[in-house]
Write a protein that holds these residues in place. Structure first.
Motif, short mmCIF file in Angstrom:
data_model
loop_
_atom_site.label_atom_id
_atom_site.label_comp_id
_atom_site.label_asym_id
_atom_site.label_seq_id
_atom_site.Cartn_x
_atom_site.Cartn_y
_atom_site.Cartn_z
N TRP A 85 14.53 -1.35 11.19
CA TRP A 85 15.26 -0.24 11.79
C TRP A 85 14.58 1.12 11.28
O TRP A 85 13.46 0.86 10.74
N ALA A 86 15.04 2.17 11.81
CA ALA A 86 14.34 3.51 11.79
C ALA A 86 15.48 4.54 11.50
O ALA A 86 16.50 4.45 12.05
N LEU A 87 15.30 5.56 10.72
CA LEU A 87 16.16 6.65 10.49
C LEU A 87 15.44 7.99 10.78
O LEU A 87 14.21 8.10 10.87
N GLY A 88 16.11 8.90 11.16
CA GLY A 88 15.77 10.29 11.61
C GLY A 88 15.16 10.80 10.47
O GLY A 88 15.72 10.93 9.21
N ALA A 89 14.14 11.65 10.70
CA ALA A 89 13.44 12.33 9.38
C ALA A 89 14.22 12.98 8.50
O ALA A 89 14.14 13.18 7.24
N ALA A 90 15.20 13.77 9.07
CA ALA A 90 16.06 14.66 8.34
C ALA A 90 16.84 13.94 7.32
O ALA A 90 17.44 14.82 6.54
N ALA A 91 16.93 12.66 7.33
CA ALA A 91 17.96 12.15 6.30
C ALA A 91 17.08 11.96 5.16
O ALA A 91 17.86 12.41 4.15
N ARG A 92 15.96 11.97 4.87
CA ARG A 92 15.22 11.85 3.88
C ARG A 92 15.32 13.03 2.68
O ARG A 92 15.62 12.61 1.64
N PRO A 93 15.31 14.24 3.15
CA PRO A 93 15.41 15.36 2.13
C PRO A 93 17.08 15.21 1.62
O PRO A 93 17.35 15.76 0.33
N VAL A 94 17.92 14.87 2.30
CA VAL A 94 19.21 14.90 1.89
C VAL A 94 20.06 13.76 1.51
O VAL A 94 21.34 13.75 1.64
N ASN A 114 0.93 -1.05 0.06
CA ASN A 114 -0.08 0.03 -0.02
C ASN A 114 0.98 1.23 0.17
O ASN A 114 1.52 1.54 1.07
N THR A 115 0.95 2.03 -1.15
CA THR A 115 1.98 3.04 -1.07
C THR A 115 1.57 4.35 -0.44
O THR A 115 2.00 5.26 -0.53
N ALA A 116 0.38 4.22 0.12
CA ALA A 116 -0.30 5.38 1.06
C ALA A 116 0.71 5.05 2.27
O ALA A 116 0.77 6.21 2.93
N ASN A 117 1.05 3.92 2.68
CA ASN A 117 1.90 3.67 3.94
C ASN A 117 3.54 3.82 3.49
O ASN A 117 4.10 3.91 4.41
N TRP A 118 3.81 3.08 2.29
CA TRP A 118 5.09 2.72 2.12
C TRP A 118 5.68 3.33 0.98
O TRP A 118 4.85 3.57 -0.05
N LEU A 119 6.94 3.57 0.83
CA LEU A 119 7.63 3.91 -0.68
C LEU A 119 8.74 2.81 -0.65
O LEU A 119 9.32 2.32 0.21
N TYR A 120 9.04 2.64 -1.80
CA TYR A 120 10.08 1.84 -2.45
C TYR A 120 11.30 2.52 -2.49
O TYR A 120 11.33 3.43 -3.35
N ASP A 121 12.56 2.01 -1.73
CA ASP A 121 13.83 2.45 -2.12
C ASP A 121 14.15 1.88 -3.59
O ASP A 121 14.08 0.62 -3.53
N ILE A 122 14.81 2.51 -4.51
CA ILE A 122 15.23 1.80 -5.89
C ILE A 122 16.62 2.15 -6.17
O ILE A 122 17.20 3.16 -6.03
N GLY A 123 17.33 0.95 -6.55
CA GLY A 123 18.69 1.17 -7.03
C GLY A 123 19.67 0.93 -5.90
O GLY A 123 19.33 -0.17 -5.22
N THR A 157 19.22 -8.91 -6.77
CA THR A 157 18.15 -7.80 -6.51
C THR A 157 17.56 -8.04 -5.20
O THR A 157 17.50 -9.43 -4.77
N SER A 158 17.01 -7.41 -4.49
CA SER A 158 16.25 -7.39 -3.37
C SER A 158 15.36 -6.23 -3.12
O SER A 158 14.99 -5.38 -4.09
N GLY A 159 14.71 -6.17 -2.09
CA GLY A 159 13.82 -5.11 -1.57
C GLY A 159 14.10 -4.01 -0.44
O GLY A 159 14.72 -4.80 0.72
N ARG A 160 13.63 -2.87 -0.34
CA ARG A 160 13.97 -2.19 0.88
C ARG A 160 12.58 -1.01 0.76
O ARG A 160 12.59 -0.25 -0.09
N VAL A 161 12.16 -1.03 1.89
CA VAL A 161 10.67 -0.18 1.79
C VAL A 161 10.80 0.75 3.19
O VAL A 161 11.34 0.51 4.18
N GLU A 162 10.08 1.82 2.95
CA GLU A 162 10.37 2.78 3.97
C GLU A 162 8.73 3.37 4.26
O GLU A 162 8.18 3.30 3.26
N THR A 163 8.36 3.52 5.51
CA THR A 163 7.13 4.37 5.67
C THR A 163 7.10 5.57 5.11
O THR A 163 8.18 6.38 4.92
#
Length: 437
Positions: free
Chosen positions: A129-138, A31-40, A86-92
């Motif tokens: 695991w979890a990352l700090g929100a400020a990681a995403r924009p940069v 459900n992409t309302a909940n999750w995004l896929y990391d690609i590459g 290949t594999s999968g990595r997804v984030e909220t």
């Protein structure tokens, strides 16, 4: 694969703020309302190979990431005939999972590690695991200062679990990077052959604050805030987080325990996730100083009046922000430097337009150190609607009110107060902001 009928109810004193039970049809994506896929092989603008040396390419293919129709998420690493993985990595999608002052946040999942061991498991590296929100924009280029909470890691099919807090600076620093402050290898019998529950709980109701790691409800590792300096701790914990699930192949962590992958590594052994849930408790009572104008509430569901003073410490989320005693009464937010931000939800500007905003600020920055105080709407990646530059005011509690023109705004928005500078030093404290017609 057995799956619980439903996500467990929140622990006593907490409420459920996010959950996914992965009840989609067999073979469907998330459900992409909940999750995004990391690609590459890395974030845009970030380190290669996700910063760890892992060798797989992440995809959004349902060969690698899918729901199994029985209430589970499956993340499956696959090696092709040429030896490429290949594999999968997804984030909220959400990045605001945080413990309010005086409260707690608990991030939990029930999952089965890949059921592989010995030579066939060389290079396998599943993680929750979890990352700090400020990681995403940069692209996480500010790692590890913004915090990484490793809730479950297993490498090379060792029937174990590692928990860790990453923080501070890299390499070395107060958190011993790149290793982090870690539980070390903790035995996890049966974790590859059955579902087990993994959780981290950040508790701001204790003194000192604590982070606690749990396996099947048993606390096996604890980090106290006083193990590092206050700035390092606050920067790693006192802000929103986003949750990540992935299965990496290869990299530095598996290499430290024998390496891989090799020609003997088995393709196609998945990590299977029954549910992910985030629980939160409310914070303690905060005393707000009297003002000559109404003061807004930090309650996320309450509408704030843009034309009343918004106390800076009433943020709903933040990164790099430290609340401290203010010489004018109450609290201000300080230790503000390039990339830091504070978020204020449900700010109502009405329909009549806005002339400018005023911020009550102070700075004890050294000569040559300055920066911008900016207002952005609805996303930190949006262009500022207004800003002003600031250098030293003569002291960190020497307050002045500075206006900044803003573009026309109507309606209700999330307001972000962001701080930008060409250098890394702290350059401003903020007591309050207010918009004017």
């Amino acid at each position: 694969m057995d799956a619980n009928a439903a996500v467990p109810a929140a622990p006593a004193g907490m409420t459920t703020v996010f959950s996914d039970d992965f009840t989609g049809a067999a073979g469907t994506g998330l459900n992409t309302a909940n999750w995004l896929y990391d690609i590459g092989t890395g974030y845009a603008g970030g380190a290669a190979n996700w910063g760890t040396g892992e060798v797989e390419t992440m995809t959004n293919s349902t060969s690698n990431v899918y729901q199994d129709g029985s209430g589970n998420l499956v993340i499956k690493p696959i090696r092709d005939s040429a030896g490429n993985w290949t594999s999968g990595r997804v984030e909220t999608q959400r990045t605001d999972f945080a413990a309010p002052a005086g409260g707690k946040v608990r991030i939990e999942a029930r999952l089965q590690q890949p059921n592989v061991s010995g030579a066939a498991a060389a290079g396998y590296w599943p993680a929750f695991w979890a990352l700090g929100a400020a990681a995403r924009p940069v692209g996480a280029t500010n790692w590890p200062s913004i915090g990484e909470w490793d809730i479950m890691e297993d490498i090379n099919g060792r029937s174990s679990v590692f928990g860790a807090l990453h923080c501070g600076t890299n390499p070395g620093g107060p958190c011993n990077e790149t290793t982090g402050i870690t539980s070390g290898e903790h035995a996890c019998s049966g974790c590859q052959t059955a579902m087990h529950t993994y959780a981290v709980e950040y508790d701001r109701s204790t003194s000192p604050e604590q982070m606690r790691w749990y396996l099947d409800g048993t606390n096996y590792f604890t980090v106290n805030a006083n193990q590092v300096d206050a700035t390092t701790w606050n920067n790693a914990t006192q802000h929103g987080m986003f949750v990540i699930l992935n299965v990496a192949i290869g990299g530095g962590f598996p290499a430290a325990f024998g390496g891989g992958p090799t020609s003997a590594t088995q393709s196609g052994v998945p990590m299977t996730v029954d549910y992910v849930a985030v629980y939160q408790s409310s914070g303690g009572t905060t005393t707000t100083p009297p003002t000559t104008s109404p003061t807004t509430s930090p309650t996320s569901g309450t509408t704030r009046d843009a034309f009343a003073k918004i106390e800076a410490e009433s943020f709903n989320a933040q990164s790099g922000v430290v609340a401290e005693t203010c010489s004018e009464g109450g609290q201000d937010i300080g230790s503000l430097a390039n990339g830091d931000w504070a978020q204020f939800n449900n700010v109502n500007f009405g329909s009549g337009g806005v002339k400018d905003f005023v911020a009550r600020v102070a700075s004890g920055a050294s000569s040559g150190i300055s920066g911008l105080v900016e207002v952005r709407l609805d996303s930190r990646s949006n262009a500022p609607i207004g800003s002003f530059a600031l250098a030293s005011t003569g002291g960190w509690q020497t307050w002045t009110s500075i206006p900044g023109n803003v573009s026309a705004v109507t309606g209700t928005h999330t307001v972000f107060l962001t701080f930008t500078s060409g250098q890394p030093n702290d350059f401003v404290n903020v007591n309050w902001i207010q918009f004017r017609k």
